[in-house]
Scaffold this motif. Sequence first.
Motif, PDB file in Angstrom:
ATOM      1  N   ASP A 141       0.830  -1.205   0.000  1.00  0.00           N
ATOM      2  CA  ASP A 141       0.000   0.000   0.000  1.00  0.00           C
ATOM      3  C   ASP A 141       0.862   1.252   0.000  1.00  0.00           C
ATOM      4  O   ASP A 141       0.546   2.239  -0.680  1.00  0.00           O
ATOM      5  N   ASN A 142       1.959   1.242   0.749  1.00  0.00           N
ATOM      6  CA  ASN A 142       2.827   2.422   0.804  1.00  0.00           C
ATOM      7  C   ASN A 142       3.527   2.678  -0.518  1.00  0.00           C
ATOM      8  O   ASN A 142       3.707   3.832  -0.925  1.00  0.00           O
ATOM      9  N   GLU A 143       3.922   1.625  -1.215  1.00  0.00           N
ATOM     10  CA  GLU A 143       4.541   1.811  -2.535  1.00  0.00           C
ATOM     11  C   GLU A 143       3.531   2.392  -3.518  1.00  0.00           C
ATOM     12  O   GLU A 143       3.862   3.299  -4.305  1.00  0.00           O
ATOM     13  N   ILE A 144       2.308   1.876  -3.485  1.00  0.00           N
ATOM     14  CA  ILE A 144       1.267   2.392  -4.380  1.00  0.00           C
ATOM     15  C   ILE A 144       0.953   3.848  -4.038  1.00  0.00           C
ATOM     16  O   ILE A 144       0.773   4.685  -4.936  1.00  0.00           O
ATOM     17  N   PHE A 147       3.760   6.011  -5.389  1.00  0.00           N
ATOM     18  CA  PHE A 147       3.665   6.139  -6.842  1.00  0.00           C
ATOM     19  C   PHE A 147       2.547   7.109  -7.231  1.00  0.00           C
ATOM     20  O   PHE A 147       2.736   7.990  -8.087  1.00  0.00           O
ATOM     21  N   CYS A 148       1.369   6.942  -6.631  1.00  0.00           N
ATOM     22  CA  CYS A 148       0.227   7.801  -6.962  1.00  0.00           C
ATOM     23  C   CYS A 148       0.530   9.265  -6.665  1.00  0.00           C
ATOM     24  O   CYS A 148       0.154  10.162  -7.436  1.00  0.00           O
ATOM     25  N   GLN A 149       1.228   9.524  -5.577  1.00  0.00           N
ATOM     26  CA  GLN A 149       1.581  10.902  -5.232  1.00  0.00           C
ATOM     27  C   GLN A 149       2.521  11.499  -6.274  1.00  0.00           C
ATOM     28  O   GLN A 149       2.361  12.656  -6.692  1.00  0.00           O
ATOM     29  N   SER A 150       3.489  10.714  -6.722  1.00  0.00           N
ATOM     30  CA  SER A 150       4.409  11.204  -7.751  1.00  0.00           C
ATOM     31  C   SER A 150       3.689  11.408  -9.082  1.00  0.00           C
ATOM     32  O   SER A 150       3.895  12.411  -9.771  1.00  0.00           O
ATOM     33  N   PHE A 151       2.824  10.461  -9.437  1.00  0.00           N
ATOM     34  CA  PHE A 151       2.058  10.559 -10.685  1.00  0.00           C
ATOM     35  C   PHE A 151       1.211  11.828 -10.686  1.00  0.00           C
ATOM     36  O   PHE A 151       1.182  12.584 -11.666  1.00  0.00           O
ATOM     37  N   MET A 152       0.528  12.101  -9.570  1.00  0.00           N
ATOM     38  CA  MET A 152      -0.351  13.259  -9.506  1.00  0.00           C
ATOM     39  C   MET A 152       0.412  14.568  -9.461  1.00  0.00           C
ATOM     40  O   MET A 152      -0.108  15.610  -9.890  1.00  0.00           O
ATOM     41  N   ILE A 170      -8.294  -0.375 -15.257  1.00  0.00           N
ATOM     42  CA  ILE A 170      -7.531  -1.543 -14.805  1.00  0.00           C
ATOM     43  C   ILE A 170      -6.376  -1.090 -13.912  1.00  0.00           C
ATOM     44  O   ILE A 170      -5.606  -0.191 -14.267  1.00  0.00           O
ATOM     45  N   GLY A 171      -6.255  -1.678 -12.741  1.00  0.00           N
ATOM     46  CA  GLY A 171      -5.172  -1.348 -11.817  1.00  0.00           C
ATOM     47  C   GLY A 171      -5.397  -0.095 -10.998  1.00  0.00           C
ATOM     48  O   GLY A 171      -4.552   0.257 -10.169  1.00  0.00           O
ATOM     49  N   VAL A 172      -6.508   0.586 -11.229  1.00  0.00           N
ATOM     50  CA  VAL A 172      -6.819   1.815 -10.485  1.00  0.00           C
ATOM     51  C   VAL A 172      -8.234   1.680  -9.927  1.00  0.00           C
ATOM     52  O   VAL A 172      -9.221   1.904 -10.626  1.00  0.00           O
ATOM     53  N   GLY A 173      -8.307   1.290  -8.664  1.00  0.00           N
ATOM     54  CA  GLY A 173      -9.584   1.164  -7.975  1.00  0.00           C
ATOM     55  C   GLY A 173      -9.736   2.227  -6.918  1.00  0.00           C
ATOM     56  O   GLY A 173      -9.077   3.275  -6.958  1.00  0.00           O
ATOM     57  N   VAL A 177      -7.542   5.718  -6.413  1.00  0.00           N
ATOM     58  CA  VAL A 177      -8.220   7.005  -6.582  1.00  0.00           C
ATOM     59  C   VAL A 177      -8.118   7.830  -5.302  1.00  0.00           C
ATOM     60  O   VAL A 177      -7.918   9.045  -5.343  1.00  0.00           O
ATOM     61  N   GLY A 178      -8.237   7.166  -4.141  1.00  0.00           N
ATOM     62  CA  GLY A 178      -8.089   7.881  -2.881  1.00  0.00           C
ATOM     63  C   GLY A 178      -6.717   8.514  -2.737  1.00  0.00           C
ATOM     64  O   GLY A 178      -6.586   9.690  -2.349  1.00  0.00           O
ATOM     65  N   TYR A 179      -5.672   7.763  -3.054  1.00  0.00           N
ATOM     66  CA  TYR A 179      -4.309   8.309  -2.973  1.00  0.00           C
ATOM     67  C   TYR A 179      -4.112   9.451  -3.976  1.00  0.00           C
ATOM     68  O   TYR A 179      -3.489  10.474  -3.666  1.00  0.00           O
ATOM     69  N   LEU A 180      -4.639   9.263  -5.181  1.00  0.00           N
ATOM     70  CA  LEU A 180      -4.508  10.309  -6.207  1.00  0.00           C
ATOM     71  C   LEU A 180      -5.231  11.581  -5.782  1.00  0.00           C
ATOM     72  O   LEU A 180      -4.719  12.690  -5.945  1.00  0.00           O
ATOM     73  N   PHE A 181      -6.442  11.409  -5.222  1.00  0.00           N
ATOM     74  CA  PHE A 181      -7.202  12.570  -4.794  1.00  0.00           C
ATOM     75  C   PHE A 181      -6.500  13.288  -3.641  1.00  0.00           C
ATOM     76  O   PHE A 181      -6.442  14.520  -3.595  1.00  0.00           O
ATOM     77  N   GLY A 182      -5.972  12.520  -2.696  1.00  0.00           N
ATOM     78  CA  GLY A 182      -5.242  13.129  -1.587  1.00  0.00           C
ATOM     79  C   GLY A 182      -4.061  13.946  -2.061  1.00  0.00           C
ATOM     80  O   GLY A 182      -3.793  15.050  -1.543  1.00  0.00           O
ATOM     81  N   ALA A 183      -3.338  13.424  -3.059  1.00  0.00           N
ATOM     82  CA  ALA A 183      -2.190  14.165  -3.592  1.00  0.00           C
ATOM     83  C   ALA A 183      -2.645  15.425  -4.309  1.00  0.00           C
ATOM     84  O   ALA A 183      -2.030  16.497  -4.160  1.00  0.00           O
ATOM     85  N   TYR A 184      -3.735  15.330  -5.078  1.00  0.00           N
ATOM     86  CA  TYR A 184      -4.244  16.515  -5.776  1.00  0.00           C
ATOM     87  C   TYR A 184      -4.672  17.589  -4.771  1.00  0.00           C
ATOM     88  O   TYR A 184      -4.392  18.780  -4.955  1.00  0.00           O
ATOM     89  N   LYS A 185      -5.338  17.169  -3.707  1.00  0.00           N
ATOM     90  CA  LYS A 185      -5.840  18.104  -2.702  1.00  0.00           C
ATOM     91  C   LYS A 185      -4.689  18.888  -2.058  1.00  0.00           C
ATOM     92  O   LYS A 185      -4.808  20.092  -1.820  1.00  0.00           O
ATOM     93  N   ARG A 186      -3.595  18.215  -1.795  1.00  0.00           N
ATOM     94  CA  ARG A 186      -2.446  18.903  -1.192  1.00  0.00           C
ATOM     95  C   ARG A 186      -1.840  19.930  -2.161  1.00  0.00           C
ATOM     96  O   ARG A 186      -1.325  20.964  -1.739  1.00  0.00           O
ATOM     97  N   LEU A 187      -1.920  19.624  -3.445  1.00  0.00           N
ATOM     98  CA  LEU A 187      -1.316  20.504  -4.451  1.00  0.00           C
ATOM     99  C   LEU A 187      -2.236  21.661  -4.836  1.00  0.00           C
ATOM    100  O   LEU A 187      -1.775  22.782  -5.052  1.00  0.00           O
ATOM    101  N   ARG A 188      -3.539  21.383  -4.935  1.00  0.00           N
ATOM    102  CA  ARG A 188      -4.456  22.345  -5.535  1.00  0.00           C
ATOM    103  C   ARG A 188      -5.632  22.738  -4.657  1.00  0.00           C
ATOM    104  O   ARG A 188      -6.463  23.551  -5.056  1.00  0.00           O
TER     105      ARG A 188
END
Length: 448
Positions: A141-144, A147-152, A170-173, A177-188
Amino acid sequence: MTKAKEYITTIKEDIKHRDPDQSEFQEAAFAVLDSLEPVLEQHPEYIAANLLARIVEPERVLQFRVPWQDDAGNYQVNRGFRVQFNSAIGPYKGGLRFHPSVNLSTVKFLGFEQIFKNSLTGLPIGGGKGGSDFDPKGKSDNEIMRFCQSFMTELARHIGPDLDVPAGDIGVGGREVGYLFGAYKRLRGFQNGVLTGKGLTFGGSAARTEATGYGLLYYTQAMLHAHEDKLQSKKIKISGSGNVAIYALQKAAELGATVLTVSDSNGYVYDPTGIDTAQVQQIKEIERGRIADYAQRVKTAEYHTGSVWDLDIDYDIALPCATQNEISEAQAQAMVAQHVSYVAEGANMPSQPEAVQVYHENGIFYGPAKAANAGGVAVSALEMSQNSERLSWDFRQVNDDLENIMHDIFTKSEESAKRYGLDHDYQAGANIAGFEKVAQAMMAQGLV
């Protein structure tokens, strides 16, 4: 050769010249272009405006580096992609796929399909797609999360609620999405409409998890109804055991059908008494195990390696829900011998072009992916609406809207096919219905 045919041939040759190595994109583009000849014959203004050349070229293609650190402290690098294909009818909308097979050709093929799929929903969303060659399998989970934080960090520059709204694939459930959203929220800052497929506690929609699988069965139900047929007592083969397959299985059972198979990348299980949805959910969603485990727990089931489409049994309906190009010409010929009457695609383009030709030649009624699996993006668009209104709709409301949208998609595809004299060619009907709305919007907006 008609002027329309000559124009389509020219566009196809241009694609081959510009993108000679993008076989996946070529397959998707050519399948649509070949069905548009009758539309262009009636609308020569589309040829004069060179509309096809404009629609097959993405408005924007983004490729970027995604560096991240694994649990051992090693630095890793993957590629990220976002193709913003067409915004004529609304902001770009389409999922993110994390899988080793992801490359620019794959993302362009998915994004091109998304234009017409989104158009078919009747909702104001354009077409886009993205992802990475990162493989979540075997990662912690921490690796994912890292990765999601860097991607976002890069993707956040290019998306927004009124610009581009990604979702899962595929591969994004829900976890990703939660990790991606959290990273976006911190940035924007908190903008809950910037991603769909979110958790219910931070702007997600009821029925989003079930949407693609349920929608597939609602579309299939409409297709059977058009032929004075019904799902009750039908025997169904499903491939895959991910989100789409699980909820297609659940809804098929609710509607009185018997699902005989599910599969994963290693093999498949066959249960003549009907696959147990709860067991599949336990293995795949909770334990994250392999489908072979099902046969160890259910006495009536058999496990086999290889493709489910090579299993020689009689059945009525094929619902491929695994991945693209999983059904070959030979496997489609086997469907004919096994008395299959209907194919509806839960995955994106799972039937190879030669297989689709077999369906058409042998009277198998065929629901293409851009129509049959549009339930996911339809509910994603409904999630965008809820986010805009700062409201949450209950499951019944969303599910009712989904069922109506999927029945409407079939109806539009059927009517378009009939209007152009294409009988029961629901593939061409879906292509035409999706294209006409986008074409009208592009013509009205001028040189875009």
